[in-house]
Motif scaffolding. Structure first.
Motif, PDB file in Angstrom:
ATOM      1  N   MET A   1      18.976   1.213  -0.052  1.00 46.51           N
ATOM      2  CA  MET A   1      17.538   1.302  -0.325  1.00 46.51           C
ATOM      3  C   MET A   1      16.782   0.467   0.703  1.00 46.51           C
ATOM      4  O   MET A   1      16.964  -0.743   0.783  1.00 46.51           O
ATOM      5  N   LYS A   2      15.969   1.127   1.532  1.00 44.65           N
ATOM      6  CA  LYS A   2      15.170   0.445   2.539  1.00 44.65           C
ATOM      7  C   LYS A   2      13.839   0.012   1.926  1.00 44.65           C
ATOM      8  O   LYS A   2      13.422   0.531   0.890  1.00 44.65           O
ATOM      9  N   THR A   3      13.148  -0.914   2.578  1.00 48.91           N
ATOM     10  CA  THR A   3      11.853  -1.364   2.064  1.00 48.91           C
ATOM     11  C   THR A   3      10.762  -1.144   3.106  1.00 48.91           C
ATOM     12  O   THR A   3      10.992  -1.252   4.312  1.00 48.91           O
ATOM     13  N   LEU A   4       9.558  -0.815   2.603  1.00 50.58           N
ATOM     14  CA  LEU A   4       8.373  -0.700   3.438  1.00 50.58           C
ATOM     15  C   LEU A   4       7.315  -1.639   2.877  1.00 50.58           C
ATOM     16  O   LEU A   4       7.090  -1.676   1.658  1.00 50.58           O
ATOM     17  N   LYS A   5       6.655  -2.362   3.766  1.00 50.12           N
ATOM     18  CA  LYS A   5       5.519  -3.186   3.337  1.00 50.12           C
ATOM     19  C   LYS A   5       4.250  -2.412   3.683  1.00 50.12           C
ATOM     20  O   LYS A   5       4.057  -1.998   4.836  1.00 50.12           O
ATOM     21  N   ILE A   6       3.392  -2.223   2.683  1.00 50.04           N
ATOM     22  CA  ILE A   6       2.209  -1.373   2.820  1.00 50.04           C
ATOM     23  C   ILE A   6       0.949  -2.227   2.956  1.00 50.04           C
ATOM     24  O   ILE A   6       0.765  -3.202   2.224  1.00 50.04           O
ATOM     25  N   LYS A   7       0.081  -1.838   3.896  1.00 54.15           N
ATOM     26  CA  LYS A   7      -1.182  -2.542   4.091  1.00 54.15           C
ATOM     27  C   LYS A   7      -2.026  -2.512   2.814  1.00 54.15           C
ATOM     28  O   LYS A   7      -1.965  -1.549   2.041  1.00 54.15           O
ATOM     29  N   HIS A   8      -2.833  -3.537   2.648  1.00 53.35           N
ATOM     30  CA  HIS A   8      -3.569  -3.726   1.392  1.00 53.35           C
ATOM     31  C   HIS A   8      -4.412  -2.503   0.996  1.00 53.35           C
ATOM     32  O   HIS A   8      -4.347  -2.038  -0.147  1.00 53.35           O
ATOM     33  N   SER A   9      -5.192  -1.966   1.947  1.00 55.68           N
ATOM     34  CA  SER A   9      -6.089  -0.852   1.613  1.00 55.68           C
ATOM     35  C   SER A   9      -5.314   0.382   1.145  1.00 55.68           C
ATOM     36  O   SER A   9      -5.752   1.107   0.238  1.00 55.68           O
ATOM     37  N   TYR A  10      -4.154   0.616   1.748  1.00 56.14           N
ATOM     38  CA  TYR A  10      -3.328   1.753   1.361  1.00 56.14           C
ATOM     39  C   TYR A  10      -2.583   1.473   0.052  1.00 56.14           C
ATOM     40  O   TYR A  10      -2.351   2.381  -0.747  1.00 56.14           O
ATOM     41  N   ALA A  11      -2.228   0.225  -0.158  1.00 55.59           N
ATOM     42  CA  ALA A  11      -1.536  -0.150  -1.390  1.00 55.59           C
ATOM     43  C   ALA A  11      -2.399   0.159  -2.609  1.00 55.59           C
ATOM     44  O   ALA A  11      -1.901   0.607  -3.646  1.00 55.59           O
ATOM     45  N   GLU A  12      -3.706  -0.070  -2.475  1.00 52.82           N
ATOM     46  CA  GLU A  12      -4.622   0.217  -3.590  1.00 52.82           C
ATOM     47  C   GLU A  12      -4.623   1.704  -3.918  1.00 52.82           C
ATOM     48  O   GLU A  12      -4.681   2.093  -5.088  1.00 52.82           O
ATOM     49  N   LYS A  13      -4.566   2.554  -2.893  1.00 52.15           N
ATOM     50  CA  LYS A  13      -4.504   4.009  -3.116  1.00 52.15           C
ATOM     51  C   LYS A  13      -3.218   4.393  -3.840  1.00 52.15           C
ATOM     52  O   LYS A  13      -3.231   5.200  -4.779  1.00 52.15           O
ATOM     53  N   LYS A  15      -1.396   2.543  -5.755  1.00 48.71           N
ATOM     54  CA  LYS A  15      -1.477   2.077  -7.146  1.00 48.71           C
ATOM     55  C   LYS A  15      -2.234   3.071  -8.029  1.00 48.71           C
ATOM     56  O   LYS A  15      -1.957   3.191  -9.217  1.00 48.71           O
ATOM     57  N   LYS A  16      -3.181   3.773  -7.423  1.00 53.52           N
ATOM     58  CA  LYS A  16      -3.976   4.754  -8.177  1.00 53.52           C
ATOM     59  C   LYS A  16      -3.311   6.128  -8.226  1.00 53.52           C
ATOM     60  O   LYS A  16      -3.896   7.087  -8.727  1.00 53.52           O
ATOM     61  N   GLY A  17      -2.097   6.218  -7.663  1.00 59.95           N
ATOM     62  CA  GLY A  17      -1.344   7.463  -7.776  1.00 59.95           C
ATOM     63  C   GLY A  17      -1.252   8.310  -6.527  1.00 59.95           C
ATOM     64  O   GLY A  17      -0.688   9.406  -6.552  1.00 59.95           O
ATOM     65  N   TYR A  18      -1.800   7.818  -5.406  1.00 59.72           N
ATOM     66  CA  TYR A  18      -1.719   8.588  -4.161  1.00 59.72           C
ATOM     67  C   TYR A  18      -0.258   8.635  -3.704  1.00 59.72           C
ATOM     68  O   TYR A  18       0.364   7.592  -3.505  1.00 59.72           O
ATOM     69  N   PRO A  19       0.325   9.846  -3.532  1.00 64.98           N
ATOM     70  CA  PRO A  19       1.781   9.926  -3.331  1.00 64.98           C
ATOM     71  C   PRO A  19       2.263   9.939  -1.886  1.00 64.98           C
ATOM     72  O   PRO A  19       3.443   9.728  -1.626  1.00 64.98           O
ATOM     73  N   LEU A  20       1.353  10.202  -0.937  1.00 63.27           N
ATOM     74  CA  LEU A  20       1.781  10.365   0.449  1.00 63.27           C
ATOM     75  C   LEU A  20       1.835   9.021   1.165  1.00 63.27           C
ATOM     76  O   LEU A  20       0.916   8.216   1.074  1.00 63.27           O
ATOM     77  N   ILE A  21       2.924   8.795   1.904  1.00 66.33           N
ATOM     78  CA  ILE A  21       3.063   7.586   2.719  1.00 66.33           C
ATOM     79  C   ILE A  21       2.726   7.962   4.160  1.00 66.33           C
ATOM     80  O   ILE A  21       3.430   8.766   4.781  1.00 66.33           O
ATOM     81  N   SER A  22       1.631   7.441   4.669  1.00 67.42           N
ATOM     82  CA  SER A  22       1.229   7.749   6.042  1.00 67.42           C
ATOM     83  C   SER A  22       1.791   6.695   6.997  1.00 67.42           C
ATOM     84  O   SER A  22       2.072   5.559   6.600  1.00 67.42           O
ATOM     85  N   LYS A  23       1.926   7.086   8.251  1.00 65.33           N
ATOM     86  CA  LYS A  23       2.475   6.169   9.259  1.00 65.33           C
ATOM     87  C   LYS A  23       1.600   4.925   9.392  1.00 65.33           C
ATOM     88  O   LYS A  23       2.086   3.798   9.496  1.00 65.33           O
ATOM     89  N   GLU A  24       0.269   5.139   9.369  1.00 64.24           N
ATOM     90  CA  GLU A  24      -0.642   4.008   9.567  1.00 64.24           C
ATOM     91  C   GLU A  24      -0.728   3.073   8.359  1.00 64.24           C
ATOM     92  O   GLU A  24      -1.276   1.975   8.446  1.00 64.24           O
ATOM     93  N   SER A  25      -0.163   3.483   7.219  1.00 63.62           N
ATOM     94  CA  SER A  25      -0.220   2.635   6.031  1.00 63.62           C
ATOM     95  C   SER A  25       0.842   1.537   6.034  1.00 63.62           C
ATOM     96  O   SER A  25       0.755   0.578   5.275  1.00 63.62           O
ATOM     97  N   VAL A  26       1.830   1.685   6.928  1.00 67.70           N
ATOM     98  CA  VAL A  26       2.982   0.781   6.899  1.00 67.70           C
ATOM     99  C   VAL A  26       2.742  -0.450   7.773  1.00 67.70           C
ATOM    100  O   VAL A  26       2.442  -0.335   8.963  1.00 67.70           O
ATOM    101  N   LEU A  27       2.863  -1.635   7.157  1.00 62.93           N
ATOM    102  CA  LEU A  27       2.716  -2.901   7.867  1.00 62.93           C
ATOM    103  C   LEU A  27       4.019  -3.304   8.551  1.00 62.93           C
ATOM    104  O   LEU A  27       4.040  -3.697   9.712  1.00 62.93           O
ATOM    105  N   SER A  28       5.110  -3.162   7.812  1.00 53.39           N
ATOM    106  CA  SER A  28       6.423  -3.456   8.393  1.00 53.39           C
ATOM    107  C   SER A  28       7.503  -2.721   7.613  1.00 53.39           C
ATOM    108  O   SER A  28       7.302  -2.334   6.471  1.00 53.39           O
ATOM    109  N   THR A  29       8.637  -2.516   8.270  1.00 52.97           N
ATOM    110  CA  THR A  29       9.738  -1.797   7.645  1.00 52.97           C
ATOM    111  C   THR A  29      11.038  -2.550   7.866  1.00 52.97           C
ATOM    112  O   THR A  29      11.128  -3.446   8.705  1.00 52.97           O
ATOM    113  N   ASP A  30      12.042  -2.119   7.092  1.00 55.26           N
ATOM    114  CA  ASP A  30      13.408  -2.545   7.394  1.00 55.26           C
ATOM    115  C   ASP A  30      13.772  -2.000   8.777  1.00 55.26           C
ATOM    116  O   ASP A  30      13.004  -1.258   9.389  1.00 55.26           O
ATOM    117  N   SER A  31      14.970  -2.302   9.224  1.00 59.28           N
ATOM    118  CA  SER A  31      15.458  -1.722  10.467  1.00 59.28           C
ATOM    119  C   SER A  31      15.433  -0.193  10.350  1.00 59.28           C
ATOM    120  O   SER A  31      15.146   0.339   9.291  1.00 59.28           O
TER     121      SER A  31
END
Length: 396
Positions: A1-13, A15-31
């Motif tokens: 299981m890899k982890t992604l850290k999501i930027k604050h503004s995208y994290a709020e979306k 939390k409200k049920g937005y299902p798509l993970i966009s490239k620009e939403s990611v702050l940092s990732t695993d290898s």
């Protein structure tokens, strides 16, 4: 299981049920993350957001599947989501007059990245990333458990722009003899599940075709632009249209449209089928002073011919202006778009601007969006892409 850290503004979306993970939403990732890898999402403070999978497609880099930390993404997960979808389409399964519909609509049914359509005993799965394709065996196993079927076919759209990838589309079962003839509200359509990217009918326009047949076609002259295999023309002809004209630039549209007329017992020679660039046809019709009682305007969201590039977001207004010029006073235009780049409000803005610039008044008669089998969720408005407006034109 890899982890992604999501930027604050995208994290709020999310939390409200937005299902798509966009490239620009990611702050940092695993290898390095591979296609199909299961992922956990966290906000900048380390708060758990959800679990999903990694899969690059034209819309993003993956989908959130559950916000429950303890829920496993395994065979039971896929089975439960598909079982719910089957249950919600039970009315359609029981409808003898309709044998083709959307069975599973991606994120609208809880798993973004693929869809399943039902064609009279055949299932057609469309895969939109290599990521979701890694779960193919689990999804096929769920289908095996939930239904008896004649065969399963697939369309791979792994190209990140969503384009079809050429391959043998047969998966399992007994290969079909195509075309198969499906029913939609009593209309018949010839369908091919083994012949390139498209099947011969767009299932999301089911209610619109019925509306044209039942309420708008009788005694009318009908122009069907970007007609593909002529499905709207069939609906109009079965509704008593005096004559239909189908226009599409693709050479195959002629034989495919003739076939659709024929399987409905209609005389195709009583109607016009033109292989022609629609933009040229508008000029031709205006020059010949043709006008129509009912015009169906359902262009692709993006199209390119030798002389034209069309983008719904940029060019729909001008296309509508040309349509108005060949629509009779008190005639009806069925303005339709499947572009997810804008919503109904902006689409109505195009309509208003086109009528204003042509000195035309209009009345909106009715509006349509996706039918109930094309399940959507409010937190992902882009998924509710279809916008159809019936408008009556009044010359000033």
């Amino acid at each position: 299981m890899k982890t992604l850290k999501i930027k604050h503004s995208y994290a709020e979306k999310i939390k409200k049920g937005y299902p798509l993970i966009s490239k620009e939403s990611v702050l940092s990732t695993d290898s390095h993350i591979t296609e199909g890898a299961l992922i956990e999402l966290y906000d900048e403070n380390g708060g758990f957001l959800g679990k999903g999978y990694y899969g690059e497609q034209n819309k993003g880099i993956g989908w959130v599947l559950t916000k429950k930390r303890e829920e496993s993404i395994d065979a039971n997960f896929f089975l439960s989501r598909l079982a719910k979808a089957f249950q919600e389409r039970e009315t359609l399964f029981q409808d003898a007059e309709t044998t083709a519909f959307r069975l599973f609509n991606g994120e609208g049914d809880g798993i973004g990245g693929f869809t399943i359509d039902y064609y009279d005993g055949y299932f057609l799965i469309q895969w939109y990333s290599k990521g979701i394709y890694t779960f193919k065996d689990l999804i096929i196993s769920a289908l095996d458990e939930l239904a008896d079927y004649k065969a399963v076919y697939e369309k791979k759209r792994f190209n990140t722009a969503g384009q079809y990838v050429e391959d043998d589309d047969f998966v399992k079962g007994t290969r079909g003899e195509f075309p198969i003839i499906v029913k939609e509200n009593g209309m018949h359509f010839a369908v091919y599940l083994n012949d390139g990217a498209m099947t011969g009918v767009f299932l999301d326009q089911r209610h619109v075709r019925k509306t044209i047949r039942d309420r708008y076609a009788e005694g009318k002259t009908v122009l069907n632009t970007f007609s593909y295999t002529g499905a709207f023309s069939i609906a109009a002809a079965l509704g008593g249209a005096r004559k239909t004209t189908s226009v599409d630039v693709a050479n195959r549209s002629l034989s495919k449209t003739i076939e659709q007329f024929s399987v409905n017992g209609l005389d195709y020679e009583a109607h016009d089928i033109k292989v022609m660039d629609v933009f040229k046809y508008f000029q031709y019709a205006a020059k010949k002073q043709f006008s129509f009682d009912l015009v169906i305007l359902d262009p692709p969201s993006f199209a390119r011919t030798k002389k034209h590039t069309f983008s719904a977001a940029k060019d729909y207004k001008n296309l509508l202006k040309e349509t108005i010029q060949i629509t009779k006073d008190q005639g009806v235009i069925v303005a339709s778009t499947n572009s997810s780049a804008f919503g109904m409000k902006k689409f109505k803005g195009f309509i208003e601007a086109a009528c204003k610039e042509t000195g035309t008044s209009y009345t909106i008669l009715e509006e349509h969006s996706l039918p109930e089998d094309f399940q959507t969720i409010k937190s992902y408005p882009e998924g509710n892409y279809l916008k159809v407006v019936f408008l009556r034109i009044q010359r000033r």
